[in-house]
Design a protein around this motif. Structure first.
Motif, PDB file in Angstrom:
ATOM      1  N   LYS A  96       0.870  -1.177   0.000  1.00 49.12           N
ATOM      2  CA  LYS A  96       0.000   0.000   0.000  1.00 49.12           C
ATOM      3  C   LYS A  96       0.908   1.228   0.000  1.00 49.12           C
ATOM      4  O   LYS A  96       1.814   1.337   0.822  1.00 49.12           O
ATOM      5  CB  LYS A  96      -0.895  -0.008   1.244  1.00 49.12           C
ATOM      6  N   CYS A  97       0.679   2.135  -0.960  1.00 48.45           N
ATOM      7  CA  CYS A  97       1.497   3.340  -1.081  1.00 48.45           C
ATOM      8  C   CYS A  97       0.614   4.579  -1.128  1.00 48.45           C
ATOM      9  O   CYS A  97      -0.582   4.492  -1.411  1.00 48.45           O
ATOM     10  CB  CYS A  97       2.361   3.282  -2.344  1.00 48.45           C
ATOM     11  N   ARG A  98       1.233   5.721  -0.843  1.00 49.85           N
ATOM     12  CA  ARG A  98       0.544   7.015  -0.928  1.00 49.85           C
ATOM     13  C   ARG A  98       1.501   8.041  -1.485  1.00 49.85           C
ATOM     14  O   ARG A  98       2.660   8.097  -1.095  1.00 49.85           O
ATOM     15  CB  ARG A  98       0.087   7.478   0.454  1.00 49.85           C
ATOM     16  N   GLN A  99       0.997   8.843  -2.394  1.00 52.01           N
ATOM     17  CA  GLN A  99       1.767   9.976  -2.870  1.00 52.01           C
ATOM     18  C   GLN A  99       1.454  11.138  -1.939  1.00 52.01           C
ATOM     19  O   GLN A  99       0.314  11.305  -1.495  1.00 52.01           O
ATOM     20  CB  GLN A  99       1.380  10.320  -4.305  1.00 52.01           C
ATOM     21  N   LEU A 100       2.469  11.932  -1.627  1.00 50.05           N
ATOM     22  CA  LEU A 100       2.310  13.064  -0.718  1.00 50.05           C
ATOM     23  C   LEU A 100       2.678  14.355  -1.422  1.00 50.05           C
ATOM     24  O   LEU A 100       3.550  14.367  -2.289  1.00 50.05           O
ATOM     25  CB  LEU A 100       3.224  12.904   0.508  1.00 50.05           C
TER      26      LEU A 100
END
Length: 135
Positions: A96-100
């Motif tokens: 699971k990844c998130r761009q910030l």
């Protein structure tokens, strides 16, 4: 007129060949091991990713909705920044990844990428980011 025994044996050979290919390709598949210990690594290289040691940041990344905002006096991306988390997604690595969006006090904005591992969230290099010092 079709010779029935030749037709049946030709079909049987084709089916056998197809099944053989499926079995051989299944043997070549690299399945994950049963180990619960996973090393945090970049998706495209073998360089170790940097664990984010801040518990409040890890909690924010795990729980924040899309466009959630977290303010930090000290962060991996600099001091006195506002972090805006985009929607979480499942990366090709299976994590699971998130761009910030990291907004500095001066108003300048940059992009960061974080992914979740069993040990916590890690700061990842963006695929589009140039790595300096390598040829």
């Amino acid at each position: 007129m079709l010779d029935t025994p030749t037709y049946v044996s030709r079909s049987a050979r084709m089916l056998l060949a197809a099944l053989s290919v499926a079995v051989v390709s299944g043997c070549a598949t690299n399945y994950p091991s049963g180990s619960s210990q996973q090393t945090a690594q970049y998706v495209l290289t073998n360089d170790a990713a940097t664990l984010l040691g801040d518990e409040s940041l890890n909690r924010f990344l795990s729980q924040a909705p899309a466009s959630g905002v977290h303010t930090m006096a000290r962060s991996p991306w600099g001091d006195n920044v506002e972090i805006v988390a985009e929607s979480a997604y499942l990366a090709a690595s299976g994590r699971k990844c998130r761009q910030l969006r990291v907004i500095e006090a001066t108003g300048s904005t940059r992009t960061a990428l974080v992914c979740e591992t069993p040990n916590g969230w890690v700061n990842q290099r963006l695929v589009t980011q140039v790595v300096r010092g390598r040829s």
